[in-house]
Motif scaffolding. Structure first.
Motif, PDB file in Angstrom:
ATOM      1  N   LEU A 164       0.833  -1.194   0.000  1.00 39.67           N
ATOM      2  CA  LEU A 164       0.000   0.000   0.000  1.00 39.67           C
ATOM      3  C   LEU A 164       0.873   1.250   0.000  1.00 39.67           C
ATOM      4  CD1 LEU A 164      -2.676   1.540   0.327  1.00 39.67           C
ATOM      5  CD2 LEU A 164      -2.473   1.199   2.788  1.00 39.67           C
ATOM      6  N   GLY A 165       1.879   1.240   0.848  1.00 39.47           N
ATOM      7  CA  GLY A 165       2.761   2.391   0.920  1.00 39.47           C
ATOM      8  C   GLY A 165       3.558   2.605  -0.348  1.00 39.47           C
ATOM      9  N   LEU A 166       3.963   1.495  -0.983  1.00 41.17           N
ATOM     10  CA  LEU A 166       4.768   1.610  -2.197  1.00 41.17           C
ATOM     11  C   LEU A 166       3.953   2.104  -3.379  1.00 41.17           C
ATOM     12  CD1 LEU A 166       6.879  -1.668  -1.948  1.00 41.17           C
ATOM     13  CD2 LEU A 166       7.639   0.665  -1.494  1.00 41.17           C
ATOM     14  N   ASN A 167       2.659   1.832  -3.392  1.00 34.32           N
ATOM     15  CA  ASN A 167       1.811   2.160  -4.540  1.00 34.32           C
ATOM     16  C   ASN A 167       0.895   3.351  -4.301  1.00 34.32           C
ATOM     17  OD1 ASN A 167       2.239  -0.148  -6.611  1.00 34.32           O
ATOM     18  ND2 ASN A 167       2.014  -1.211  -4.656  1.00 34.32           N
ATOM     19  N   ILE A 168       1.056   4.016  -3.185  1.00 32.00           N
ATOM     20  CA  ILE A 168       0.119   5.069  -2.836  1.00 32.00           C
ATOM     21  C   ILE A 168       0.170   6.227  -3.820  1.00 32.00           C
ATOM     22  CG2 ILE A 168       1.637   6.402  -1.340  1.00 32.00           C
ATOM     23  CD1 ILE A 168      -2.040   5.498  -0.656  1.00 32.00           C
ATOM     24  N   HIS A 169       1.335   6.453  -4.441  1.00 36.65           N
ATOM     25  CA  HIS A 169       1.471   7.556  -5.383  1.00 36.65           C
ATOM     26  C   HIS A 169       0.904   7.232  -6.758  1.00 36.65           C
ATOM     27  CE1 HIS A 169       3.508  10.449  -2.929  1.00 36.65           C
ATOM     28  NE2 HIS A 169       4.479   9.615  -2.616  1.00 36.65           N
ATOM     29  N   ASP A 170       0.465   5.998  -6.965  1.00 34.71           N
ATOM     30  CA  ASP A 170      -0.097   5.622  -8.265  1.00 34.71           C
ATOM     31  C   ASP A 170      -1.544   6.064  -8.413  1.00 34.71           C
ATOM     32  OD1 ASP A 170       2.284   4.472  -8.850  1.00 34.71           O
ATOM     33  OD2 ASP A 170       1.653   2.420  -8.384  1.00 34.71           O
ATOM     34  N   LYS A 171      -2.061   6.824  -7.418  1.00 35.76           N
ATOM     35  CA  LYS A 171      -3.416   7.356  -7.463  1.00 35.76           C
ATOM     36  C   LYS A 171      -4.485   6.252  -7.527  1.00 35.76           C
ATOM     37  CE  LYS A 171      -1.724  11.503  -7.573  1.00 35.76           C
ATOM     38  NZ  LYS A 171      -1.761  12.338  -6.356  1.00 35.76           N
ATOM     39  N   ILE A 172      -4.146   5.076  -6.965  1.00 32.33           N
ATOM     40  CA  ILE A 172      -5.150   4.016  -6.941  1.00 32.33           C
ATOM     41  C   ILE A 172      -6.109   4.226  -5.780  1.00 32.33           C
ATOM     42  CG2 ILE A 172      -3.644   2.354  -8.058  1.00 32.33           C
ATOM     43  CD1 ILE A 172      -3.040   1.148  -5.355  1.00 32.33           C
ATOM     44  N   LEU A 203      -7.286   9.730  -1.816  1.00 35.62           N
ATOM     45  CA  LEU A 203      -6.936  10.177  -0.468  1.00 35.62           C
ATOM     46  C   LEU A 203      -6.435  11.612  -0.494  1.00 35.62           C
ATOM     47  CD1 LEU A 203      -4.934   7.071   0.812  1.00 35.62           C
ATOM     48  CD2 LEU A 203      -7.288   7.675   1.387  1.00 35.62           C
ATOM     49  N   GLU A 204      -6.587  12.273   0.633  1.00 29.89           N
ATOM     50  CA  GLU A 204      -6.023  13.603   0.785  1.00 29.89           C
ATOM     51  C   GLU A 204      -4.500  13.507   0.814  1.00 29.89           C
ATOM     52  OE1 GLU A 204      -7.592  15.189   4.347  1.00 29.89           O
ATOM     53  OE2 GLU A 204      -9.677  14.720   3.849  1.00 29.89           O
ATOM     54  N   GLU A 205      -3.852  14.620   0.470  1.00 33.88           N
ATOM     55  CA  GLU A 205      -2.381  14.626   0.431  1.00 33.88           C
ATOM     56  C   GLU A 205      -1.796  14.301   1.795  1.00 33.88           C
ATOM     57  OE1 GLU A 205       1.327  17.580  -0.776  1.00 33.88           O
ATOM     58  OE2 GLU A 205      -0.733  18.312  -0.845  1.00 33.88           O
ATOM     59  N   ALA A 206      -2.398  14.816   2.861  1.00 32.01           N
ATOM     60  CA  ALA A 206      -1.877  14.566   4.211  1.00 32.01           C
ATOM     61  C   ALA A 206      -1.877  13.081   4.523  1.00 32.01           C
ATOM     62  CB  ALA A 206      -2.696  15.320   5.240  1.00 32.01           C
ATOM     63  N   LYS A 207      -2.942  12.374   4.107  1.00 35.76           N
ATOM     64  CA  LYS A 207      -3.023  10.941   4.375  1.00 35.76           C
ATOM     65  C   LYS A 207      -2.026  10.167   3.514  1.00 35.76           C
ATOM     66  CE  LYS A 207      -7.825  11.069   5.943  1.00 35.76           C
ATOM     67  NZ  LYS A 207      -9.198  10.571   5.739  1.00 35.76           N
ATOM     68  N   VAL A 208      -1.830  10.624   2.284  1.00 36.33           N
ATOM     69  CA  VAL A 208      -0.832   9.991   1.414  1.00 36.33           C
ATOM     70  C   VAL A 208       0.553  10.124   2.037  1.00 36.33           C
ATOM     71  CG1 VAL A 208       0.327  10.127  -0.817  1.00 36.33           C
ATOM     72  CG2 VAL A 208      -2.153  10.317  -0.701  1.00 36.33           C
ATOM     73  N   PHE A 240       0.584  15.189  12.713  1.00 36.94           N
ATOM     74  CA  PHE A 240       0.686  14.193  13.783  1.00 36.94           C
ATOM     75  C   PHE A 240      -0.636  13.466  13.992  1.00 36.94           C
ATOM     76  CE2 PHE A 240       4.463  16.676  15.274  1.00 36.94           C
ATOM     77  CZ  PHE A 240       5.358  15.619  15.257  1.00 36.94           C
ATOM     78  N   MET A 241      -1.749  14.192  13.869  1.00 33.11           N
ATOM     79  CA  MET A 241      -3.050  13.551  14.049  1.00 33.11           C
ATOM     80  C   MET A 241      -3.271  12.489  12.974  1.00 33.11           C
ATOM     81  SD  MET A 241      -6.872  15.199  13.839  1.00 33.11           S
ATOM     82  CE  MET A 241      -6.883  15.045  12.038  1.00 33.11           C
ATOM     83  N   VAL A 242      -3.026  12.846  11.707  1.00 31.64           N
ATOM     84  CA  VAL A 242      -3.239  11.908  10.608  1.00 31.64           C
ATOM     85  C   VAL A 242      -2.268  10.733  10.704  1.00 31.64           C
ATOM     86  CG1 VAL A 242      -3.163  11.653   8.094  1.00 31.64           C
ATOM     87  CG2 VAL A 242      -4.151  13.711   9.101  1.00 31.64           C
ATOM     88  N   ALA A 243      -1.075  10.977  11.252  1.00 30.26           N
ATOM     89  CA  ALA A 243      -0.077   9.907  11.385  1.00 30.26           C
ATOM     90  C   ALA A 243      -0.379   8.955  12.530  1.00 30.26           C
ATOM     91  CB  ALA A 243       1.308  10.510  11.565  1.00 30.26           C
ATOM     92  N   GLY A 244      -1.409   9.230  13.321  1.00 33.95           N
ATOM     93  CA  GLY A 244      -1.801   8.326  14.390  1.00 33.95           C
ATOM     94  C   GLY A 244      -1.209   8.625  15.740  1.00 33.95           C
TER      95      GLY A 244
END
Length: 553
Positions: free
Chosen positions: A353-361, A364-369, A450-454
């Motif tokens: 998921l992390g490796l492919n997150i930039h493929d726009k699959i 998501l908001e940019e902060a979550k990406v 920090f909030m979005v990062a958990g």
């Protein structure tokens, strides 16, 4: 030390240097003691330029190792006697070469002479000591920085660089006007990279003494040094970075360096915005870490996209574990909709998921990406045991264990690493991470990151930790994060209220922690009532008075 990029020369000699008595000296030259007020004891009676065979032989001899033939055994008495004679011979040769540095000689003779002296000085401190026996050596060399010849300027700056590497000669170099001459020379528009490097390295050696460090920082040199970070030549960038790191080690220099715009120039090397070398990244990081000791500078560094992260030691990360079977989720705990396939083992689903997150699959908001990318990278480094390694070296390994070491990371990685540390077992590491989160929460962007990062969920779970330092640090972090209305709402949703109320009922709660806890509760329960509570009392309410205003018994 600091002798790199100098002309190479052989220090072996195939014949013995003759003693330079009057008959050995080139015609038109002689030595005499200076009786005037001039600082140069060596003078020409006949200033007519010369380029004789004797001159060329002299240059070759002085560039040798002092006059001992290769086949001689220097451990024998005869060899030691020969060395002493050779040393006396070299003294005469050096005197003549230094004499050639004076004005009035053929510029080519002067160039060859200063290059010969530069090469000779590279043999070590003993050779430098021999040169400094002649009172005019440094001043004559400084004057050559005005030469129109790049080779002459480079050799003169290189010679000053070697001399200034010796502690007790630095004052002499400064007193001879070297800083002013270097400042003037750096203004030349067509200066070669070799000359720039030698001059900046000379300043670096001088800056080892704090009094000279102050002179360099408060002169016209500082803007030129900062601009050198944009130089096309990497060696000039590295030299400038090394010097700026040294200047930043004095707290008194921080304000003038910040006003000159040093932070954005250094930060670009650590954000991956441009290709650069390991050396310049190392020097830029060192300079920024020194500047970060000042609170105002630390805020400016954060605004440039870098965050200060504690180095907790590789052993602390051994307690890091990832679930054997996990379904891809956002760092704040939100899970993706499950499909028909089952989660992969060892967290591979989240890694992919992390490796492919930039493929726009994913929509998501940019902060979550950014949160997913940062978490993926940091967890991967933790899994392979390389999370606190840089260029093959363990961070902080050269410092004492008691030092509170830090490193600088781009904010995406820094935020993710701090949240990762919150999940470790080491109380000291957790405490340092929580304090850092609080200190970094200077604006809405960082609080939301920090909030979005958990971070909020992990911090709330740590409120009832059995370690008092951890509880204090966690309260500090939540106190700073709760300045955001959005984060305050999440704190409330994580069921933090009951734990905060229970903490207030503890009579042994430190006063500072108590005040922060009341602020968090007021922001979480009713942001409007927070101001009402503050305005309705002339002094700080007690915990019971505070709780009663919010309906708690």
């Amino acid at each position: 030390m600091l002798l790199a990029n100098s002309p190479t020369t052989s220090h072996n000699l195939t014949c013995k240097l003759p003693l330079l008595t009057q008959q050995h000296r080139p015609k038109g030259l002689f030595l005499e003691d200076n009786k005037s007020t001039s600082s140069f004891p060596i003078r020409h009676r006949n200033p007519k330029p010369f380029r004789s065979t004797a001159h060329r032989l002299l240059v070759t001899r002085v560039c040798s190792d002092g006059g001992t033939p290769q086949h001689l055994d220097t451990s024998s008495t005869d060899a030691r006697s020969l060395d002493r004679k050779s040393s006396r011979s070299n003294g005469g040769s050096l005197a003549l070469l230094i004499q050639m540095l004076e004005q009035g000689n053929d510029p080519l003779d002067t160039e060859e002479a200063v290059i010969a002296l530069w090469k000779y000085s590279q043999a070590g401190k003993q050779q430098v000591d021999e040169l400094l026996q002649f009172d005019g050596c440094i001043s004559l060399t400084v004057n050559l920085l005005r030469s129109d010849s790049s080779s002459t300027c480079e050799a003169a700056a290189g010679l000053l660089r070697i001399i200034s590497a010796v502690n007790h000669y630095r004052n002499l170099v400064v007193e001879s006007g070297a800083i002013d001459e270097i400042s003037s020379l750096l203004r030349r528009p067509s200066l070669t990279a070799e000359v720039k490097e030698q001059m900046i390295c000379t300043l670096r050696n001088l800056s080892m003494d704090e009094k000279h460090r102050m002179n360099i920082s408060n002169s016209d040199l500082l803007p030129m040094l900062i601009n050198s970070l944009d130089d096309e030549e990497l060696k000039v960038q590295e030299a400038a970075g090394c010097l700026l790191a040294c200047l930043a080690s004095s707290l008194s220099n921080h304000q003038v360096m910040v006003e000159a715009g040093v932070i954005p120039k250094l930060a670009k090397f650590l954000k991956g915005d441009a290709e650069t070398s390991k050396e310049i990244r190392k020097e830029a990081k060192q300079a920024l870490l020194e500047l970060a000791k000042d609170e105002h500078c630390r805020i400016l560094i954060i605004e440039e996209g870098l965050v200060l992260v504690p180095i907790v030691g590789t052993d602390a990360y051994k307690s890091f574990k990832v679930a054997s079977h996990s379904w891809p989720s956002l760092p704040d705990g939100t899970e993706f909709e499950r499909g028909t396939s089952t989660p992969s083992r060892y967290g591979a689903s989240e890694l992919l998921l992390g490796l492919n997150i930039h493929d726009k699959i994913f929509d998501l908001e940019e902060a979550k990406v950014n949160a997913i990318v940062g978490r993926t990278q940091e967890q991967f480094l933790a899994r392979i045991g390389a999370i606190e390694m840089e260029d093959g070296n363990i961070l902080g390994s050269e410092s004492s264990a008691s030092e509170q070491n830090n490193t600088l990371l781009p904010w995406v990685n820094g935020v993710a690493r701090l949240v990762l540390i919150l999940g470790l077992e080491d109380p000291s590491a957790v405490s340092r991470a929580a304090w850092s989160i609080g200190d970094l929460s200077i604006n809405e962007h960082m609080r939301m990151s920090f909030m979005v990062a958990g971070a909020v969920k992990s911090l709330v779970q740590l409120l009832d930790h059995n370690n008092e330092n951890v509880r204090s640090a966690v309260t500090h972090a939540l106190w700073r994060l709760s300045l955001s209305v959005n984060v305050s709402r999440i704190i409330g949703e994580e069921d933090a209220v009951d734990q905060l109320v229970n903490a207030l009922k503890n009579r042994q709660l430190p006063e500072e922690v108590m005040k922060k806890t009341m602020d968090i509760l007021a922001r979480v329960l009713d942001p409007g009532k927070e101001m009402e509570v503050k305005l309705s009392t002339t002094s700080s309410p007690t915990p019971m008075e505070f709780l009663s205003k919010f309906g708690f018994q």
